[in-house]
Enzyme design. Structure first.
Site, mmCIF file in Angstrom:
data_model
loop_
_atom_site.group_PDB
_atom_site.id
_atom_site.type_symbol
_atom_site.label_atom_id
_atom_site.label_comp_id
_atom_site.label_asym_id
_atom_site.label_seq_id
_atom_site.Cartn_x
_atom_site.Cartn_y
_atom_site.Cartn_z
ATOM 1 C CE LYS A 152 25.381 44.895 21.376
ATOM 2 N NZ LYS A 152 24.985 43.906 20.388
ATOM 3 C CG ASP A 162 20.163 39.605 25.449
ATOM 4 O OD1 ASP A 162 19.215 38.898 25.792
ATOM 5 O OD2 ASP A 162 21.130 39.180 24.796
#
Ligand SMILES: Cc1ncc(COP(=O)(O)O)c(C=O)c1O
Length: 388
Positions: free
Chosen positions: A89, A121
């Site tokens: 990410k 998340d």
């Protein structure tokens, strides 16, 4: 030695459903007509590879797993050390923030006047928080109830304001959208929807760097299969777009892997139209817990994914321990919960000869797995890997 341990871990891997995509390859190679095209993927690689601390993530060969499954090669793209953030990410949100900051400067404004916001998340929010710190702007991060305190603290450590919202991921996204609109913040989401495409497109361009590196690392080897984990589909979309651009009509077989508790792509492929999945229970693979596929990802995955697999959580802990201990011929690998998804799906498929042959797996297969994260939640990682 390794074989007994792999067989033992493999017994825990379970596929809960398989959907064959009837629309797969019913297409002409779209080349530059895809939004995520050669130019924006090349721009992402040029920019990200210039950042301090950049290095290609390792592509480990797992010969003991390949021998167990009876395939030629299994390759594991290990994202655990990416920019010190613990997951792939780091490539996406931070890159989109960097582009926004450049745009601000081009418009004669300072990045310090800008606020970025996202729902997460954990891992995407960490990337946005880090990216905001890099360019010197403020970050507001919305998390749902199940996101662990460890993940929240990691984002706060970059100076982000973390806001906890009742409900699931979709609830945190709705709260983020409401507040960003009223406050004039820039939403830096990893998912796209009607009318919101530019930023998630850049996030996915950032993710395509994984595939650019992999193509380089493969040398003469040709991939035959990729098992790609899917939450909103951004990772899979970014990787597939780059592989598709490089391989054209010889694109390898793309197999999506989701949690049984959030199979939004699988259900969308079954219906051949995007479907909302109402998540009622959280999977241990927190990054995969998404109820709606990203519109941009859908455009890339609908014509390219051949099979959608959903899996249970049972293999997560045994595979994290197996990879940590190391297998014959491969190093010890720090694999977080989501990082086990592709391996779990492949080991489970191996136990079903009909599925194995439907997936076209055999002794010539060269399989790509993406180890999407390391110990992004160190307390959870320790508690899982130190059991037994
Ligand atoms: C570690 C990890 N793996 C996989 C995924 C799934 O990626 P995507 O939501 O882009 O499909 C995520 C998303 O947060 C993640 O954090």
């Amino acid at each position: 030695m390794s074989e007994a341990r792999i067989s033992h871990a493999a017994t825990t891997a379970r596929i809960s459903a398989v959907v064959t995509n009837t629309a797969c390859r019913q297409f002409a190679f779209p080349g530059l007509t895809l939004s995520l095209n050669k130019q924006n993927m090349a721009a992402a690689l040029a920019e990200i590879s210039s950042w301090p601390g950049y290095g290609a993530a390792p592509l480990h060969s797992l010969p003991a797993i390949a021998a167990h499954c009876g395939v030629k090669t299994v390759l594991y793209k290990d994202e655990a050390a990416r920019f010190g953030l613990g997951s792939f990410k780091a490539l996406g949100g931070a890159y989109a923030v960097a582009r926004l900051a450049k745009q601000h400067q081009a418009d004669g404004r300072e990045p310090s006047e800008m606020t970025v916001a996202t729902a997460t998340d954990g891992n995407h929010g960490r990337s946005v928080s880090w990216g905001a710190k890099r360019v010197g702007c403020a970050a507001k991060i919305f998390i749902h109830q199940q996101v662990s305190g460890g993940r929240a603290r990691a984002m706060q450590s970059f100076g982000a304001d973390v806001i906890r919202v009742d409900g699931n991921y979709e609830a945190s996204l709705a709260a983020c959208k409401r507040k960003a609109e009223s406050e004039g913040w820039h939403i830096v989401s990893d998912t796209s929807w009607e009318g919101y495409r530019d930023i998630p497109l850049q996030v996915m361009a950032g993710y395509s760097v994984m595939a650019s590196e992999t193509l380089e690392q493969l040398g003469d080897q040709q991939l035959s299969h990729a098992f790609l984990p899917v939450g909103v589909g951004g990772l899979a979309g970014g990787v597939v777009a780059r592989l598709w651009q490089a391989m054209g009509d010889r694109l390898c077989k793309i197999i999506s892997v989701e949690s049984k508790k959030s199979p939004c792509l699988q259900q969308s492929i079954a219906a051949q139209t995007p479907k909302l999945f109402d998540i009622t229970e959280e999977t241990l693979m927190a990054g995969l817990s998404c109820g709606e596929v990203s519109q941009l990802a859908w455009e890339i995955l609908q014509p390219t994914v051949s099979h959608c697999l959903s899996i249970t959580d049972q293999a997560v802990a045994p595979l994290m321990r197996l990879l940590k201990r190391g297998l014959d011929g491969s190093p010890s690998i720090e694999a977080g919960e989501c990082a086990t998804a592709g391996l779990a799906a492949m080991l489970a498929a191996r136990q079903d000869s009909n599925l194995w042959s439907a997936l076209g797996l055999n002794s010539d297969s060269v399989v790509l797995l993406i180890g999407t994260e390391g110990a992004t939640d160190p307390e959870l990682y320790q508690s899982i890997t130190e059991r037994h």
